[in-house]
Design a protein around this motif. Structure first.
Motif, PDB file in Angstrom:
ATOM      1  N   PRO A 210      40.827   6.703 -43.715  1.00  0.00           N
ATOM      2  CA  PRO A 210      41.374   7.290 -44.945  1.00  0.00           C
ATOM      3  C   PRO A 210      42.381   6.393 -45.644  1.00  0.00           C
ATOM      4  CG  PRO A 210      42.133   8.474 -42.975  1.00  0.00           C
ATOM      5  CD  PRO A 210      41.036   7.573 -42.545  1.00  0.00           C
ATOM      6  N   GLU A 211      43.100   5.577 -44.875  1.00  0.00           N
ATOM      7  CA  GLU A 211      44.079   4.668 -45.481  1.00  0.00           C
ATOM      8  C   GLU A 211      43.418   3.565 -46.303  1.00  0.00           C
ATOM      9  OE1 GLU A 211      45.529   6.652 -41.860  1.00  0.00           O
ATOM     10  OE2 GLU A 211      43.825   5.322 -42.222  1.00  0.00           O
ATOM     11  N   LEU A 212      42.104   3.374 -46.117  1.00  0.00           N
ATOM     12  CA  LEU A 212      41.382   2.328 -46.838  1.00  0.00           C
ATOM     13  C   LEU A 212      40.639   2.864 -48.062  1.00  0.00           C
ATOM     14  CD1 LEU A 212      39.866   0.318 -43.827  1.00  0.00           C
ATOM     15  CD2 LEU A 212      41.961  -0.166 -45.106  1.00  0.00           C
ATOM     16  N   THR A 213      40.594   4.191 -48.223  1.00  0.00           N
ATOM     17  CA  THR A 213      39.911   4.744 -49.381  1.00  0.00           C
ATOM     18  C   THR A 213      40.730   4.479 -50.644  1.00  0.00           C
ATOM     19  OG1 THR A 213      40.934   6.910 -49.015  1.00  0.00           O
ATOM     20  CG2 THR A 213      38.754   6.534 -48.052  1.00  0.00           C
ATOM     21  N   THR A 214      40.061   4.478 -51.781  1.00  0.00           N
ATOM     22  CA  THR A 214      40.730   4.058 -53.021  1.00  0.00           C
ATOM     23  C   THR A 214      41.737   5.075 -53.536  1.00  0.00           C
ATOM     24  OG1 THR A 214      38.892   4.971 -54.334  1.00  0.00           O
ATOM     25  CG2 THR A 214      38.792   2.625 -53.750  1.00  0.00           C
TER      26      THR A 214
ATOM     27  N   VAL B 187      36.270  -8.350 -47.091  1.00  0.00           N
ATOM     28  CA  VAL B 187      35.551  -7.402 -46.239  1.00  0.00           C
ATOM     29  C   VAL B 187      36.089  -7.428 -44.811  1.00  0.00           C
ATOM     30  CG1 VAL B 187      33.483  -7.487 -47.676  1.00  0.00           C
ATOM     31  CG2 VAL B 187      33.656  -9.012 -45.715  1.00  0.00           C
ATOM     32  N   ASP B 188      36.584  -8.580 -44.363  1.00  0.00           N
ATOM     33  CA  ASP B 188      37.101  -8.649 -43.001  1.00  0.00           C
ATOM     34  C   ASP B 188      38.372  -7.826 -42.847  1.00  0.00           C
ATOM     35  OD1 ASP B 188      36.742  -9.871 -40.325  1.00  0.00           O
ATOM     36  OD2 ASP B 188      38.713 -10.738 -40.751  1.00  0.00           O
ATOM     37  N   HIS B 189      39.161  -7.725 -43.917  1.00  0.00           N
ATOM     38  CA  HIS B 189      40.349  -6.870 -43.871  1.00  0.00           C
ATOM     39  C   HIS B 189      39.942  -5.444 -43.498  1.00  0.00           C
ATOM     40  CE1 HIS B 189      44.288  -5.242 -45.130  1.00  0.00           C
ATOM     41  NE2 HIS B 189      43.582  -4.255 -45.659  1.00  0.00           N
TER      42      HIS B 189
ATOM     43  N   ARG C 174      40.007  -3.354 -39.376  1.00  0.00           N
ATOM     44  CA  ARG C 174      40.711  -2.082 -39.213  1.00  0.00           C
ATOM     45  C   ARG C 174      39.767  -0.959 -38.791  1.00  0.00           C
ATOM     46  NH1 ARG C 174      43.260  -5.552 -41.740  1.00  0.00           N
ATOM     47  NH2 ARG C 174      45.510  -5.580 -42.029  1.00  0.00           N
ATOM     48  N   MET C 175      38.592  -0.911 -39.407  1.00  0.00           N
ATOM     49  CA  MET C 175      37.667   0.171 -39.051  1.00  0.00           C
ATOM     50  C   MET C 175      37.067  -0.024 -37.662  1.00  0.00           C
ATOM     51  SD  MET C 175      35.826   1.440 -42.555  1.00  0.00           S
ATOM     52  CE  MET C 175      35.352  -0.136 -43.276  1.00  0.00           C
ATOM     53  N   ALA C 176      36.972  -1.270 -37.216  1.00  0.00           N
ATOM     54  CA  ALA C 176      36.442  -1.524 -35.873  1.00  0.00           C
ATOM     55  C   ALA C 176      37.307  -0.884 -34.796  1.00  0.00           C
ATOM     56  CB  ALA C 176      36.338  -3.026 -35.634  1.00  0.00           C
ATOM     57  N   GLN C 177      38.598  -0.697 -35.091  1.00  0.00           N
ATOM     58  CA  GLN C 177      39.536  -0.179 -34.095  1.00  0.00           C
ATOM     59  C   GLN C 177      39.924   1.275 -34.331  1.00  0.00           C
ATOM     60  OE1 GLN C 177      42.848  -2.959 -33.267  1.00  0.00           O
ATOM     61  NE2 GLN C 177      41.805  -4.413 -34.606  1.00  0.00           N
ATOM     62  N   ASP C 178      39.349   1.907 -35.348  1.00  0.00           N
ATOM     63  CA  ASP C 178      39.757   3.259 -35.727  1.00  0.00           C
ATOM     64  C   ASP C 178      38.918   4.289 -34.982  1.00  0.00           C
ATOM     65  OD1 ASP C 178      40.501   5.611 -36.919  1.00  0.00           O
ATOM     66  OD2 ASP C 178      40.439   4.837 -38.978  1.00  0.00           O
ATOM     67  N   ASP C 179      39.526   4.946 -33.990  1.00  0.00           N
ATOM     68  CA  ASP C 179      38.754   5.883 -33.165  1.00  0.00           C
ATOM     69  C   ASP C 179      38.489   7.217 -33.865  1.00  0.00           C
ATOM     70  OD1 ASP C 179      41.245   7.065 -33.029  1.00  0.00           O
ATOM     71  OD2 ASP C 179      41.557   6.660 -30.894  1.00  0.00           O
TER      72      ASP C 179
ATOM     73  N   ARG D 142      32.808  -3.936 -36.053  1.00  0.00           N
ATOM     74  CA  ARG D 142      33.272  -4.800 -34.971  1.00  0.00           C
ATOM     75  C   ARG D 142      32.449  -6.080 -34.894  1.00  0.00           C
ATOM     76  NH1 ARG D 142      33.552  -1.091 -31.459  1.00  0.00           N
ATOM     77  NH2 ARG D 142      31.431  -1.249 -30.648  1.00  0.00           N
ATOM     78  N   ILE D 143      31.128  -5.958 -34.961  1.00  0.00           N
ATOM     79  CA  ILE D 143      30.291  -7.146 -34.825  1.00  0.00           C
ATOM     80  C   ILE D 143      30.404  -8.028 -36.068  1.00  0.00           C
ATOM     81  CG2 ILE D 143      28.143  -6.184 -35.758  1.00  0.00           C
ATOM     82  CD1 ILE D 143      28.520  -8.489 -32.685  1.00  0.00           C
TER      83      ILE D 143
END
Length: 291
Positions: free
Chosen positions: A49-53, A169-171, A175-180, A191-192
């Protein structure tokens, strides 16, 4: 020529060798790697949610939880759609330069880069079509290089654009790779992609710096200022592509075009853009590419 600079730089040649070896060691088959469930739960976050516009903006407080979940679903699909379009564009540019004069040294790594990016485009498109039933159209027009650009300027702008796109996109990926809070399928593709992009960014930074050093040998101050101005515009264009009115319409939010303008004009927007590109700006300013 840039080849001469690379050939004389043992550190860069060593980096190219290491990155090529790591691409081989880390190789995976994307067509067998991911588990694609039939559906993903709708009442959960598909994007942090912190990444949504709308995050941090007044409008977010007016939306229900269901609307916020819907927004995250469609923004997620838009983000992966942007990856599809961006990867297609960068592949066209890299393929046009592999094994050509001036790019002899990095061409071995280009082979790995092209293969990995093609696979990234596949799994991002797969996600969009499976769970969003569409690939959102790209905005278009933001990547046009000035027609008067010299070959050296064109090469620099091409790879600087690729680097900006990858760092943007890596930013989000990292973050999303680690968001449970996100589904494991979403975390896995982020992640990949982050794993592979870390190599591409390391390569891109070195190549852009060498291309800039080569350009400075013959460029006028006016040309260097034009390069800087173009890349600043491209940074903003790339960030603004995340704000897609079709996403807001699909999420059931009224007046999507007005919402986009309000979000782009929001007082929080400049700081958000600066935070997303923090590392990129630091690099481009340190090298002198951004004046």
């Amino acid at each position: 020529m840039v080849t001469d600079i690379i050939d004389s730089d043992e550190r860069f040649r060593g980096l190219l060798d290491r990155l090529s070896s790591k691409s081989i060691d880390d190789y995976y088959n994307p067509y067998q790697m991911f588990e694609w469930p039939e559906t993903l739960p709708e009442r959960m976050w598909w994007m942090s949610p912190e990444l949504t516009t709308t995050h941090g903006c007044e409008v977010a407080a007016t939306l229900s939880e269901d609307q916020l979940f819907a927004l995250s679903r469609h923004e997620s699909v838009n983000f992966y759609s942007l990856n599809v379009h961006g990867i297609r564009e960068l592949l066209i540019e890299v393929v046009a330069r592999i094994h050509t004069a001036g790019f002899e040294a990095p061409s071995e790594f280009f082979h790995h880069f092209i293969g990995e990016e093609n696979e990234h485009m596949w799994f991002f498109a797969e996600f969009c079509l499976r769970y969003g039933k569409k690939i959102y159209r790209g905005a278009g027009g933001g990547a046009v290089i000035p027609p008067v650009a010299s070959p050296k300027v064109e090469n620099l702008l091409v790879f600087a654009r690729i680097l900006i796109f990858e760092e943007l996109v890596d930013h989000y990926n990292s973050r999303m790779a680690q968001d449970d809070r996100l589904h494991e399928t979403i975390r896995a593709i982020n992640r990949i992609h982050h794993q592979d992009e870390s190599r591409h960014i390391a390569f891109g930074r070195e190549l852009v710096e060498h291309l800039y050093a080569d350009l400075k040998k013959t460029a006028t101050e006016e040309e260097l200022l034009e390069v800087s101005a173009y890349l600043r515009r491209y940074l903003s264009y790339s960030f603004e592509s995340l704000y897609n009115p079709q996403v807001y319409r699909d999420a059931g939010i009224e007046n999507p075009l007005e919402l986009r303008r309000a979000l782009l004009d929001a007082p929080t927007r400049p700081e958000t853009e600066k935070r997303v590109f923090r590392k990129t700006l630091k690099y481009l300013e340190r090298t002198g590419i951004l004046r």
